[in-house]
Write a protein that holds these residues in place. Sequence first.
Motif, PDB file in Angstrom:
ATOM      1  N   LEU A  56       0.828  -1.202   0.000  1.00 36.03           N
ATOM      2  CA  LEU A  56       0.000   0.000   0.000  1.00 36.03           C
ATOM      3  C   LEU A  56       0.865   1.255   0.000  1.00 36.03           C
ATOM      4  O   LEU A  56       0.618   2.204  -0.758  1.00 36.03           O
ATOM      5  CB  LEU A  56      -0.925   0.003   1.214  1.00 36.03           C
ATOM      6  CG  LEU A  56      -1.802   1.239   1.399  1.00 36.03           C
ATOM      7  CD1 LEU A  56      -2.737   1.412   0.209  1.00 36.03           C
ATOM      8  CD2 LEU A  56      -2.600   1.134   2.694  1.00 36.03           C
ATOM      9  N   PHE A  57       1.899   1.252   0.813  1.00 34.05           N
ATOM     10  CA  PHE A  57       2.794   2.411   0.893  1.00 34.05           C
ATOM     11  C   PHE A  57       3.581   2.597  -0.403  1.00 34.05           C
ATOM     12  O   PHE A  57       3.926   3.718  -0.770  1.00 34.05           O
ATOM     13  CB  PHE A  57       3.763   2.270   2.070  1.00 34.05           C
ATOM     14  CG  PHE A  57       3.098   2.370   3.422  1.00 34.05           C
ATOM     15  CD1 PHE A  57       1.779   2.755   3.539  1.00 34.05           C
ATOM     16  CD2 PHE A  57       3.798   2.067   4.578  1.00 34.05           C
ATOM     17  CE1 PHE A  57       1.162   2.846   4.783  1.00 34.05           C
ATOM     18  CE2 PHE A  57       3.201   2.163   5.830  1.00 34.05           C
ATOM     19  CZ  PHE A  57       1.876   2.535   5.931  1.00 34.05           C
ATOM     20  N   GLU A  58       3.881   1.494  -1.081  1.00 31.96           N
ATOM     21  CA  GLU A  58       4.568   1.600  -2.366  1.00 31.96           C
ATOM     22  C   GLU A  58       3.654   2.221  -3.416  1.00 31.96           C
ATOM     23  O   GLU A  58       4.111   2.974  -4.287  1.00 31.96           O
ATOM     24  CB  GLU A  58       5.038   0.220  -2.823  1.00 31.96           C
ATOM     25  CG  GLU A  58       6.214  -0.321  -2.014  1.00 31.96           C
ATOM     26  CD  GLU A  58       6.629  -1.717  -2.434  1.00 31.96           C
ATOM     27  OE1 GLU A  58       7.785  -2.095  -2.163  1.00 31.96           O
ATOM     28  OE2 GLU A  58       5.804  -2.437  -3.026  1.00 31.96           O
ATOM     29  N   SER A  59       2.362   1.910  -3.326  1.00 32.55           N
ATOM     30  CA  SER A  59       1.421   2.437  -4.323  1.00 32.55           C
ATOM     31  C   SER A  59       1.050   3.894  -4.072  1.00 32.55           C
ATOM     32  O   SER A  59       0.796   4.645  -5.014  1.00 32.55           O
ATOM     33  CB  SER A  59       0.155   1.575  -4.363  1.00 32.55           C
ATOM     34  OG  SER A  59      -0.551   1.653  -3.131  1.00 32.55           O
ATOM     35  N   ASN A  60       1.021   4.307  -2.795  1.00 37.44           N
ATOM     36  CA  ASN A  60       0.635   5.700  -2.516  1.00 37.44           C
ATOM     37  C   ASN A  60       1.830   6.636  -2.286  1.00 37.44           C
ATOM     38  O   ASN A  60       1.652   7.827  -2.041  1.00 37.44           O
ATOM     39  CB  ASN A  60      -0.334   5.778  -1.327  1.00 37.44           C
ATOM     40  CG  ASN A  60       0.300   5.407   0.007  1.00 37.44           C
ATOM     41  OD1 ASN A  60       1.515   5.306   0.136  1.00 37.44           O
ATOM     42  ND2 ASN A  60      -0.533   5.179   1.010  1.00 37.44           N
ATOM     43  N   GLY A  61       3.050   6.082  -2.358  1.00 38.65           N
ATOM     44  CA  GLY A  61       4.248   6.908  -2.263  1.00 38.65           C
ATOM     45  C   GLY A  61       4.779   7.127  -0.861  1.00 38.65           C
ATOM     46  O   GLY A  61       5.862   7.704  -0.682  1.00 38.65           O
ATOM     47  N   PHE A  62       4.058   6.660   0.157  1.00 42.03           N
ATOM     48  CA  PHE A  62       4.501   6.868   1.538  1.00 42.03           C
ATOM     49  C   PHE A  62       5.749   6.055   1.861  1.00 42.03           C
ATOM     50  O   PHE A  62       6.447   6.334   2.833  1.00 42.03           O
ATOM     51  CB  PHE A  62       3.375   6.506   2.512  1.00 42.03           C
ATOM     52  CG  PHE A  62       3.651   6.868   3.937  1.00 42.03           C
ATOM     53  CD1 PHE A  62       3.717   8.198   4.331  1.00 42.03           C
ATOM     54  CD2 PHE A  62       3.858   5.885   4.901  1.00 42.03           C
ATOM     55  CE1 PHE A  62       3.976   8.544   5.654  1.00 42.03           C
ATOM     56  CE2 PHE A  62       4.112   6.215   6.223  1.00 42.03           C
ATOM     57  CZ  PHE A  62       4.166   7.549   6.598  1.00 42.03           C
ATOM     58  N   ILE A  63       6.053   5.056   1.017  1.00 41.23           N
ATOM     59  CA  ILE A  63       7.223   4.216   1.255  1.00 41.23           C
ATOM     60  C   ILE A  63       8.504   5.046   1.303  1.00 41.23           C
ATOM     61  O   ILE A  63       9.439   4.729   2.048  1.00 41.23           O
ATOM     62  CB  ILE A  63       7.333   3.115   0.169  1.00 41.23           C
ATOM     63  CG1 ILE A  63       8.375   2.075   0.563  1.00 41.23           C
ATOM     64  CG2 ILE A  63       7.638   3.712  -1.200  1.00 41.23           C
ATOM     65  CD1 ILE A  63       8.001   1.246   1.754  1.00 41.23           C
ATOM     66  N   THR A  64       8.555   6.133   0.540  1.00 39.14           N
ATOM     67  CA  THR A  64       9.744   6.988   0.540  1.00 39.14           C
ATOM     68  C   THR A  64       9.965   7.610   1.912  1.00 39.14           C
ATOM     69  O   THR A  64      11.083   7.596   2.445  1.00 39.14           O
ATOM     70  CB  THR A  64       9.599   8.098  -0.518  1.00 39.14           C
ATOM     71  OG1 THR A  64       9.532   7.504  -1.811  1.00 39.14           O
ATOM     72  CG2 THR A  64      10.793   9.044  -0.473  1.00 39.14           C
TER      73      THR A  64
END
Length: 251
Positions: A56-64
């Motif tokens: 989910l974080f990879e798809s919404n960009g929060f992973i960065t």
Amino acid sequence: MAITEVMESALKDGQFTFYLQPKYDIRNNLPSGAEALVRWIHPEWGFMSPADFIPLFESNGFITTLDEYIWEEVFKTLERWKRSGFKLLPVSVNVSRIDVLRSSLPDTFRRLLNKYDVEPEYVHLELTESAYSDNTREIIDTVDELRQLGFLIEMDDFGSGYSSLTSLNELNFSTVKLDKSLIDYIDQVRGKKIVQQAIDLGHGLDMKVVAEGVESKEQRDCLKEMHCDMIQGFYYSKPLKQEDFIEKLRA
């Protein structure tokens, strides 16, 4: 309440941390490093599986944002260990495709090197499979700049289905990590031959070879016969809390 509604407050509240899974030198059965694995311990939901939030974080960009937080926590921890007189072992951190496509990535790690008294040789950067599946010029330039800063780059997930042999040439890795999907078939004739060829390929390119997902003595003994360098998996240790990792090393 949705994960996306609480992810930012969870980060501010310190709900995210990292566990350490040791990597063992197969020749002497001693720890030679570790991989930092993000963990989310929510006050109400409890321990949350990375499989529930990482995609989910990879798809919404929060992973960065999360990755940068974990990287800094690793630097901070290594500096604390160093000041306490503890002999440091290299810790690998994960770098996603989203991370490596940012031109500012080298500046982020340059800032961490300047902020903390930790040499780059103690922080290895693991590029996940999706990060190098497309060899763009931007990725190659970013990896080269990270290497110039002194970081060692590890190819993660080799053999999982998408890893490109071209990447081994263009990105100049120091270590290749054999995916668990390869190790699971090591007891079969063809599977064993594939693993041996992968190890020989890594050594032929002057890389260390790490086998992930090792769960049995039989797998470990087979990898030792193949002259694999390091192994990581439940046979030796599950991912540990930082204090438990220290105790294991002291023991």
